[in-house]
Motif scaffolding. Structure first.
Motif, PDB file in Angstrom:
ATOM      1  N   TYR A 156       0.837  -1.197   0.000  1.00  0.00           N
ATOM      2  CA  TYR A 156       0.000   0.000   0.000  1.00  0.00           C
ATOM      3  C   TYR A 156       0.878   1.254   0.000  1.00  0.00           C
ATOM      4  O   TYR A 156       1.933   1.290   0.632  1.00  0.00           O
ATOM      5  CB  TYR A 156      -0.921   0.009   1.222  1.00  0.00           C
ATOM      6  N   CYS A 157       0.419   2.255  -0.734  1.00  0.00           N
ATOM      7  CA  CYS A 157       1.189   3.488  -0.887  1.00  0.00           C
ATOM      8  C   CYS A 157       1.371   4.189   0.457  1.00  0.00           C
ATOM      9  O   CYS A 157       0.404   4.399   1.194  1.00  0.00           O
ATOM     10  CB  CYS A 157       0.493   4.410  -1.878  1.00  0.00           C
ATOM     11  N   GLU A 158       2.610   4.562   0.732  1.00  0.00           N
ATOM     12  CA  GLU A 158       2.916   5.236   1.990  1.00  0.00           C
ATOM     13  C   GLU A 158       2.298   6.625   2.041  1.00  0.00           C
ATOM     14  O   GLU A 158       2.037   7.164   3.096  1.00  0.00           O
ATOM     15  CB  GLU A 158       4.442   5.385   2.124  1.00  0.00           C
ATOM     16  N   SER A 159       2.090   7.205   0.867  1.00  0.00           N
ATOM     17  CA  SER A 159       1.638   8.580   0.813  1.00  0.00           C
ATOM     18  C   SER A 159       0.113   8.692   0.801  1.00  0.00           C
ATOM     19  O   SER A 159      -0.454   9.490   1.541  1.00  0.00           O
ATOM     20  CB  SER A 159       2.240   9.257  -0.420  1.00  0.00           C
ATOM     21  N   THR A 174      10.464  -3.331  -3.766  1.00  0.00           N
ATOM     22  CA  THR A 174      10.639  -2.465  -2.605  1.00  0.00           C
ATOM     23  C   THR A 174       9.857  -1.160  -2.733  1.00  0.00           C
ATOM     24  O   THR A 174      10.028  -0.256  -1.916  1.00  0.00           O
ATOM     25  CB  THR A 174      12.132  -2.121  -2.393  1.00  0.00           C
ATOM     26  N   ALA A 175       8.997  -1.074  -3.735  1.00  0.00           N
ATOM     27  CA  ALA A 175       8.239   0.171  -3.937  1.00  0.00           C
ATOM     28  C   ALA A 175       7.367   0.474  -2.726  1.00  0.00           C
ATOM     29  O   ALA A 175       6.686  -0.404  -2.195  1.00  0.00           O
ATOM     30  CB  ALA A 175       7.379   0.060  -5.184  1.00  0.00           C
ATOM     31  N   THR A 176       7.402   1.726  -2.277  1.00  0.00           N
ATOM     32  CA  THR A 176       6.560   2.121  -1.150  1.00  0.00           C
ATOM     33  C   THR A 176       5.526   3.158  -1.567  1.00  0.00           C
ATOM     34  O   THR A 176       4.704   3.588  -0.769  1.00  0.00           O
ATOM     35  CB  THR A 176       7.404   2.713   0.000  1.00  0.00           C
ATOM     36  N   LEU A 177       5.588   3.588  -2.827  1.00  0.00           N
ATOM     37  CA  LEU A 177       4.631   4.574  -3.337  1.00  0.00           C
ATOM     38  C   LEU A 177       3.901   4.007  -4.543  1.00  0.00           C
ATOM     39  O   LEU A 177       4.471   3.232  -5.315  1.00  0.00           O
ATOM     40  CB  LEU A 177       5.368   5.856  -3.769  1.00  0.00           C
ATOM     41  N   CYS A 178       2.641   4.385  -4.698  1.00  0.00           N
ATOM     42  CA  CYS A 178       1.914   4.011  -5.906  1.00  0.00           C
ATOM     43  C   CYS A 178       2.506   4.810  -7.070  1.00  0.00           C
ATOM     44  O   CYS A 178       3.229   5.781  -6.863  1.00  0.00           O
ATOM     45  CB  CYS A 178       0.419   4.282  -5.750  1.00  0.00           C
ATOM     46  N   ILE A 179       2.158   4.410  -8.275  1.00  0.00           N
ATOM     47  CA  ILE A 179       2.794   5.038  -9.439  1.00  0.00           C
ATOM     48  C   ILE A 179       2.469   6.540  -9.516  1.00  0.00           C
ATOM     49  O   ILE A 179       3.317   7.342  -9.902  1.00  0.00           O
ATOM     50  CB  ILE A 179       2.442   4.281 -10.758  1.00  0.00           C
ATOM     51  N   ASP A 180       1.263   6.922  -9.116  1.00  0.00           N
ATOM     52  CA  ASP A 180       0.882   8.343  -9.164  1.00  0.00           C
ATOM     53  C   ASP A 180       1.722   9.167  -8.198  1.00  0.00           C
ATOM     54  O   ASP A 180       2.259  10.218  -8.550  1.00  0.00           O
ATOM     55  CB  ASP A 180      -0.603   8.513  -8.831  1.00  0.00           C
ATOM     56  N   CYS A 181       1.830   8.691  -6.973  1.00  0.00           N
ATOM     57  CA  CYS A 181       2.601   9.427  -5.971  1.00  0.00           C
ATOM     58  C   CYS A 181       4.085   9.444  -6.342  1.00  0.00           C
ATOM     59  O   CYS A 181       4.781  10.422  -6.113  1.00  0.00           O
ATOM     60  CB  CYS A 181       2.414   8.817  -4.592  1.00  0.00           C
TER      61      CYS A 181
END
Ligand SMILES: [Zn+2]
Length: 194
Positions: A156-159, A174-181
């Motif tokens: 889930y997006c951290e932002s 290791t992605a912590t943000l969704c593509i939009d953020c």
């Protein structure tokens, strides 16, 4: 690091185990394998030679992308386990790389008595040290991601809290943000740089 080193030695000696296996009684195994292969055996033998990669597959390449079942909830236990395995394999891969870099530097360190050679060697070392620094940072990121997997924060997006999505996670575990953020983040970074 000792762990990866010992792993290396076991993989080297691994081939030695084969004759013992053969002696144990492979006849039955061979016979069933032949039966199972059937008429396809000849075709199989000819085709994959070119298709086979020259280097051995990395652990992360051996893990096939996750195929969610119909109606499967996002970040189900099976999905989290898949990404946990992917992250662990990546971690092992990186640790082996770090190990190789260290060994390489140790081996080379005493090999150049000539000052000119030493100078070029030093610049080579600084590149390797930077590589190691990057690897270490990535290892830390993998560690924190593994912790997120344990606590169910993963995916889930951290932002904004949105689902990052399996496909994006497959490419960047290791992605912590969704593509939009992430895109917004990059635009902001670029503007700061100007
Ligand atoms: Zn987001």
């Amino acid at each position: 690091m000792a762990a990866t080193r010992s792993k290396k030695t076991t993989s080297k000696t691994g081939s030695k185990a084969k004759p013992a296996e053969k002696a144990a009684g492979p006849d039955k195994k061979k016979a069933t394998a032949r039966k199972a292969a059937g008429g396809g055996a000849a075709r199989k033998k000819a085709a994959p030679k070119d298709a086979q990669p020259k280097r051995p597959l990395k652990p992360t390449e051996r893990i096939a992308p996750y195929q969610p079942k119909k109606g499967e909830e996002y970040m189900s236990d099976a999905q989290r386990e898949h990404f946990r395995q992917l992250l662990l394999a990546w971690k092992r891969e990186l640790m082996e790389e770090v190990d190789r870099t260290v060994h390489h530097m140790q081996d080379e360190a005493s090999n150049f008595p000539d000052p000119n050679d030493r100078a070029s060697q030093e610049s080579e070392f600084s590149i390797e040290l930077r590589t190691r620094d990057r690897e270490r940072k990535l290892l830390r990121k993998i560690e924190s991601t593994l912790k997120a997997v344990e606590t169910s924060d993963y995916g889930y997006c951290e932002s904004c809290g949105a689902e990052i999505g399996i496909r994006r996670l497959e490419a960047r575990p290791t992605a912590t943000l969704c593509i939009d953020c992430k895109t917004l983040d990059e635009i902001r970074e670029r503007q700061k740089g100007k």
